[in-house]
Enzyme design. Structure first.
Site, PDB file in Angstrom:
ATOM      1  N   ASN A   1       2.742  -4.024  -3.160  1.00 41.84           N
ATOM      2  CA  ASN A   1       2.251  -3.992  -1.780  1.00 41.84           C
ATOM      3  C   ASN A   1       3.097  -3.063  -0.914  1.00 41.84           C
ATOM      4  O   ASN A   1       2.583  -2.227  -0.158  1.00 41.84           O
ATOM      5  CB  ASN A   1       2.276  -5.392  -1.166  1.00 41.84           C
ATOM      6  CG  ASN A   1       1.212  -6.311  -1.707  1.00 41.84           C
ATOM      7  OD1 ASN A   1       0.302  -5.887  -2.414  1.00 41.84           O
ATOM      8  ND2 ASN A   1       1.322  -7.585  -1.380  1.00 41.84           N
TER       9      ASN A   1
ATOM     10  N   ASP B   1      -6.606 -12.330   8.153  1.00 37.97           N
ATOM     11  CA  ASP B   1      -5.915 -12.660   6.906  1.00 37.97           C
ATOM     12  C   ASP B   1      -4.490 -12.139   7.013  1.00 37.97           C
ATOM     13  O   ASP B   1      -4.273 -10.929   7.141  1.00 37.97           O
ATOM     14  CB  ASP B   1      -6.653 -12.013   5.726  1.00 37.97           C
ATOM     15  CG  ASP B   1      -6.067 -12.386   4.363  1.00 37.97           C
ATOM     16  OD1 ASP B   1      -5.038 -13.072   4.323  1.00 37.97           O
ATOM     17  OD2 ASP B   1      -6.665 -11.974   3.345  1.00 37.97           O
TER      18      ASP B   1
ATOM     19  N   ASN C   1       1.752  -7.705  -9.125  1.00 41.79           N
ATOM     20  CA  ASN C   1       0.851  -8.796  -9.502  1.00 41.79           C
ATOM     21  C   ASN C   1      -0.591  -8.411  -9.224  1.00 41.79           C
ATOM     22  O   ASN C   1      -0.869  -7.427  -8.539  1.00 41.79           O
ATOM     23  CB  ASN C   1       1.166 -10.069  -8.691  1.00 41.79           C
ATOM     24  CG  ASN C   1       2.562 -10.593  -8.936  1.00 41.79           C
ATOM     25  OD1 ASN C   1       3.092 -10.496 -10.030  1.00 41.79           O
ATOM     26  ND2 ASN C   1       3.169 -11.137  -7.895  1.00 41.79           N
TER      27      ASN C   1
ATOM     28  N   ASP D   1       4.497  -7.460   3.912  1.00 41.89           N
ATOM     29  CA  ASP D   1       4.767  -6.349   3.003  1.00 41.89           C
ATOM     30  C   ASP D   1       4.354  -5.027   3.630  1.00 41.89           C
ATOM     31  O   ASP D   1       5.021  -3.999   3.444  1.00 41.89           O
ATOM     32  CB  ASP D   1       4.020  -6.549   1.683  1.00 41.89           C
ATOM     33  CG  ASP D   1       4.520  -7.751   0.907  1.00 41.89           C
ATOM     34  OD1 ASP D   1       5.703  -8.106   1.068  1.00 41.89           O
ATOM     35  OD2 ASP D   1       3.730  -8.333   0.140  1.00 41.89           O
TER      36      ASP D   1
ATOM     37  N   GLY E   1       1.570  -8.562  -5.264  1.00 36.95           N
ATOM     38  CA  GLY E   1       2.991  -8.485  -5.610  1.00 36.95           C
ATOM     39  C   GLY E   1       3.719  -7.742  -4.517  1.00 36.95           C
ATOM     40  O   GLY E   1       3.258  -6.699  -4.039  1.00 36.95           O
TER      41      GLY E   1
ATOM     42  N   ALA F   1      -2.744  -4.726   9.912  1.00 39.60           N
ATOM     43  CA  ALA F   1      -3.043  -5.292   8.597  1.00 39.60           C
ATOM     44  C   ALA F   1      -3.700  -6.664   8.675  1.00 39.60           C
ATOM     45  O   ALA F   1      -4.560  -6.990   7.851  1.00 39.60           O
ATOM     46  CB  ALA F   1      -1.766  -5.376   7.759  1.00 39.60           C
TER      47      ALA F   1
ATOM     48  N   GLY G   1       6.223 -13.047  12.826  1.00 36.18           N
ATOM     49  CA  GLY G   1       4.788 -13.265  12.852  1.00 36.18           C
ATOM     50  C   GLY G   1       4.121 -12.654  14.062  1.00 36.18           C
ATOM     51  O   GLY G   1       4.357 -11.494  14.419  1.00 36.18           O
TER      52      GLY G   1
END
Length: 332
Positions: A46, A252, A14, A258, A42, A288, A228
């Protein structure tokens, strides 16, 4: 050192349009963003980029439209040096898109329109059989048609190729597909959707590890649950492990899962044990979330290994190397 095992990713591709806001709007409310970004996205693309950045040779099998959005996607993959020969353009469908809103808290809200991704059919899997058979590991996600995921699992299993399934979002795949997953990679919500886990909001890593253990052989060959900011757990026939995430300031969280999954696949493909690949993948996810965006937030291999407290050989860095040696905890 580059990974020796080839990773073949069958996945969604995507282009993300992301707005950054102070907080999410209420129903019917109009708010102003304080930032906007268009980027590759996507789960398939990713994870392919994450595996490539981690050092694995990667083939991404995907479908995009014959449009400017698809041109942007190809150009972005080329910038990373990822091969695009297995990406075909569909003349009658647009490139998939995701509309993303990221709040200042780091949390996100995502709407995905599949577009040409839906043209990745079981027939494509059969046509790519030679590529699958030559792989060390095949990886896919829940964004593809269920029949395609099921066929991919069957072909990989028949060829004796390791099949990794990131069932995100949850999809009603067949039981043999889940059973072939090694590992099945899910977050806590996706885990519950396939019968793994607990509704307890404050469940510890050790409690989730036990739930993963209970699913080995019953649901999948091995299981990884991402949790998480807490970290992740894994279980297989060889043992079970927890990997606590370091405390970081999340900017973020988009695409961090991913990044975790692609990194995990890369290190499994080169022969690292699940315990070690888990530890490295948690480090990759933690890095990330400290930058905006998806693929551009993925740290290079050497930075991820240092964050995991490891060197190329899998040995722990000593204190003089500056790497933390408490990135993960193992439980036999």
């Amino acid at each position: 050192m580059a990974a020796s095992g080839r990773v073949v990713v069958f996945g969604s591709l995507n282009v993300d349009s992301t707005s950054y806001v102070a907080s999410f709007p209420e129903p019917g409310e109009t708010i102003l963003s304080h930032g906007f970004q268009v980027a590759l996205g996507g789960k398939g693309s990713n994870q392919a980029v994450a595996a490539h950045v981690a050092g694995a040779p990667v083939d991404l099998v995907a479908r995009i439209g014959a449009d400017a959005t698809g041109d942007f996607a190809i150009a972005t993959l080329a910038r990373f040096g990822l091969p695009t020969g297995a990406i075909a353009r569909h003349p009658d469908a647009p490139t998939g898109v995701a509309q993303i809103t990221v709040a200042d808290s780091g949390e996100n809200s995502i709407i995905v329109t599949g577009g040409a991704n839906l043209a990745l059919t079981p027939e494509v899997v059969d046509a790519e059989r030679a590529r699958i058979v030559s792989a060390a590991l095949v990886l896919t996600q829940g964004e593809l048609p269920v029949a395609t995921i099921d066929r991919l699992a069957a072909v990989a299993d028949d060829a004796g190729v390791r099949f990794v399934l990131n069932l995100a979002p949850p999809a009603a795949v067949a039981e043999p597909t889940l059973a072939a997953a090694d590992p099945l990679v899910v977050n806590e919500h996706e885990a519950r959707a396939v019968g793994v886990g607990t509704d307890a909001a404050a469940a510890s890593l050790d409690e989730w590890r036990e739930h993963a253990v209970s699913a080995v052989g019953r649901i999948a060959r091995s299981v990884v649950v991402t949790l998480g900011a807490a970290g992740a757990v894994a279980a297989s026939g060889e043992g079970s492990w927890t990997a606590a995430a370091p405390s970081v300031d999340a900017v973020d969280t988009t695409g961090a899962g991913d990044g975790f999954t692609g990194t995990l696949a890369a290190f499994l493909a080169e022969g690292r044990p699940l315990e070690e690949a888990l530890r490295i993948a948690v480090a990759a996810g933690a890095l990330a979330v400290q930058a905006r965006g998806t693929v551009d937030a993925y740290a290079p291999r050497d930075a991820v290994l240092r964050a995991a407290g490891l060197d190329e050989a899998g040995d722990a860095w000593d204190a003089a190397g500056g790497a933390a040696d408490d990135a993960g905890d193992a439980t036999a």
